[in-house]
Write an enzyme that holds these catalytic residues in place. Structure first.
Site, PDB file in Angstrom:
ATOM      1  CD  GLU A   1      -2.358  67.687 -26.803  1.00  0.00           C
ATOM      2  OE1 GLU A   1      -1.455  67.705 -27.652  1.00  0.00           O
ATOM      3  OE2 GLU A   1      -2.403  68.493 -25.851  1.00  0.00           O
TER       4      GLU A   1
ATOM      5  CG  ASN B   1      -5.678  64.494 -21.405  1.00  0.00           C
ATOM      6  OD1 ASN B   1      -6.587  64.932 -20.701  1.00  0.00           O
ATOM      7  ND2 ASN B   1      -4.493  65.089 -21.491  1.00  0.00           N
TER       8      ASN B   1
ATOM      9  CG  HIS C   1      -3.990  73.851 -21.260  1.00  0.00           C
ATOM     10  ND1 HIS C   1      -3.201  74.046 -20.142  1.00  0.00           N
ATOM     11  CD2 HIS C   1      -3.737  72.588 -21.686  1.00  0.00           C
ATOM     12  CE1 HIS C   1      -2.502  72.943 -19.911  1.00  0.00           C
ATOM     13  NE2 HIS C   1      -2.803  72.046 -20.825  1.00  0.00           N
TER      14      HIS C   1
ATOM     15  CD  GLU D   1      -2.745  68.493 -20.075  1.00  0.00           C
ATOM     16  OE1 GLU D   1      -2.321  69.473 -20.714  1.00  0.00           O
ATOM     17  OE2 GLU D   1      -2.596  67.323 -20.454  1.00  0.00           O
TER      18      GLU D   1
ATOM     19  CG  ASP E   1      -2.972  76.352 -17.706  1.00  0.00           C
ATOM     20  OD1 ASP E   1      -3.778  76.378 -18.664  1.00  0.00           O
ATOM     21  OD2 ASP E   1      -1.806  75.947 -17.829  1.00  0.00           O
TER      22      ASP E   1
HETATM   23  C1  XIL Z   1       3.608  70.769 -21.788  1.00  0.00           C
HETATM   24  C2  XIL Z   1       4.524  71.080 -20.630  1.00  0.00           C
HETATM   25  O1  XIL Z   1       3.845  71.874 -19.691  1.00  0.00           O
HETATM   26  C3  XIL Z   1       5.780  71.788 -21.116  1.00  0.00           C
HETATM   27  O2  XIL Z   1       6.708  71.946 -20.054  1.00  0.00           O
HETATM   28  C4  XIL Z   1       6.424  71.019 -22.262  1.00  0.00           C
HETATM   29  O3  XIL Z   1       7.494  71.753 -22.791  1.00  0.00           O
HETATM   30  C5  XIL Z   1       5.411  70.703 -23.342  1.00  0.00           C
HETATM   31  O4  XIL Z   1       4.296  70.040 -22.798  1.00  0.00           O
HETATM   32  N1  XIL Z   1      -1.030  69.410 -23.394  1.00  0.00           N
HETATM   33  C6  XIL Z   1      -0.495  68.339 -22.713  1.00  0.00           C
HETATM   34  C7  XIL Z   1       0.698  68.548 -21.852  1.00  0.00           C
HETATM   35  O5  XIL Z   1      -1.059  67.242 -22.743  1.00  0.00           O
HETATM   36  O6  XIL Z   1       1.517  67.412 -21.794  1.00  0.00           O
HETATM   37  C8  XIL Z   1       1.487  69.764 -22.282  1.00  0.00           C
HETATM   38  O7  XIL Z   1       2.529  69.970 -21.334  1.00  0.00           O
HETATM   39  C9  XIL Z   1       0.595  70.964 -22.406  1.00  0.00           C
HETATM   40  C10 XIL Z   1      -0.480  70.728 -23.436  1.00  0.00           C
END
Ligand code: XIL
Length: 351
Positions: free
Chosen positions: A145, A192, A228, A259, A261
């Site tokens: 990020e 990522n 996400h 990631e 969802d």
């Molecule tokens: C999130 C986790 O799911 C949480 O439990 C934590 O509090 C914060 O991080 N992008 C990412 C992940 O790359 O590492 C993040 O994970 C969600 C967004």
């Protein structure tokens, strides 16, 4: 008719009933974020994980805040536990992550270090961590990020400009990849990012970044598209997902969906409507289908797998139920649609 169906099924081998076995046939790893506490204390969690997935990644335990909560002291125990679990169940371990603006321990984030001190801290961290997990982690999110939300450039962070490690522009990103590659030359190295799933200013910026890194000879092997997403987001059409994957594949990079969802509205009890669950299943179907169209797309990972353990209700108020299994570990329509797409037309038509 029935005998013919049975014979055809036998000819094709036993039908794939798990995400991992169906994924294996399509050459795509099926993964999930996981946590060693849940593995240790929830037998159904551990069993479902081992049965359905052939790739895992620590949701938090292999971030800087998990590995080095105290300056100078490295805690590899959770990562090693995940590596052992992965090996015992024939899974790959994905590493997340080596350099991020977030989830850094207080001593680091508030330490008022100089650029040259930060340079040394980052070099030592990457060298030590990637070195420790050499041969155990097959792919790392090296930088997470780093882009500004509007695609205008790099986002503010201690590594870039607050105060930064003393390098200009994307040079700090290049350097982290070089350190990781030196520590573990076999590991696949990924950049990522989130909100880069369709064609938009931020994914354009990521494309330019990756292309520039390749031109500069930086050892980058892939991009992680976080995914996400919500079920209702109109811009995520199959055509848009495919056009975006096509351009990264054309650079010769691997693509991991890292990631995934799909959040939907839930009531106070965390329950979603049948129509939202159906829309969610369609979204999962579109995303898995897009990945399968590109041989470069080699892994599909969800951010957890059970609605019992998901960051969504905490991060997005009023949303939840974002994962393929419900809170009782029952497969949801999203699971069925993923499995169906992975099985492909021959198996799913049943004749
Ligand atoms: C999130 C986790 O799911 C949480 O439990 C934590 O509090 C914060 O991080 N992008 C990412 C992940 O790359 O590492 C993040 O994970 C969600 C967004």
């Amino acid at each position: 008719m029935r005998i013919l169906a049975v014979l055809l099924l036998l000819a094709a081998g036993a039908p794939a009933q798990t995400l991992r076995s169906a994924g294996e046939r399509r050459g795509v790893l099926m993964g999930t974020a996981a946590d060693t506490m849940d593995i240790a204390h929830d037998a159904t969690y551990a069993a479902t994980l081992a049965q359905q997935y052939n790739m895992i990644e620590a949701e938090n335990e292999m971030k800087w805040g998990g590995i080095q909560p105290t300056q100078g002291v490295f805690n590899f125990t959770p990562g090693d536990t995940l590596a052992t679990f992965a090996e015992a169940h024939g899974m790959k371990l994905r590493g997340h992550n080596l350099c991020w603006h977030s989830y850094n321990p207080r001593w680091l984030a508030k330490g008022d270090f100089t650029p040259s001190q930060l340079y040394t801290l980052l070099e030592t961290y990457i060298t030590t961590v990637a070195g420790h997990f050499k041969g155990k982690v097959f792919a790392w999110d090296v930088v997470n990020e780093a882009l500004a939300g509007d695609g205008s450039g790099l986002r503010d962070s201690i590594w870039y400009n607050q105060p930064g490690i003393g390098l200009t522009g994307p040079a700090y990103i290049d350097q982290t990849f070089r350190w990781a590659h030196a520590a573990d030359p076999q590991a696949l190295l990924f950049y990522n990012e989130y909100d880069v799933e369709d064609i938009n200013p931020k994914s354009d910026a990521m494309y330019s970044l990756a292309k520039g890194m390749l031109a500069r000879g930086v050892p980058i092997h892939g991009v992680g598209l976080q995914f996400h997403v919500s079920a209702s987001q109109g811009s995520l059409t199959p055509a848009a997902l495919e056009a975006n994957m096509a351009r990264f594949a054309a650079l010769g990079l691997q693509i991991h969906i890292t990631e995934l969802d799909v959040r939907i509205p839930v009531d106070a009890d965390g329950k979603a409507s049948a129509s939202d669950l159906a829309a969610q299943a369609q979204r999962y179907r579109d995303i898995v289908s897009a990945c399968l169209k590109y041989p470069a797309c080699t892994a599909i990972q969800t951010w957890g797998f059970t609605d019992k353990r998901s960051w969504i209700p905490h991060a997005y108020k009023g949303y939840g139920a974002a994962l393929p299994f419900d809170k009782e570990y029952q497969p949801k329509p999203a699971f069925a649609s993923m499995l169906q797409v992975l099985k492909g037309p021959t198996e799913s038509t049943g004749n």
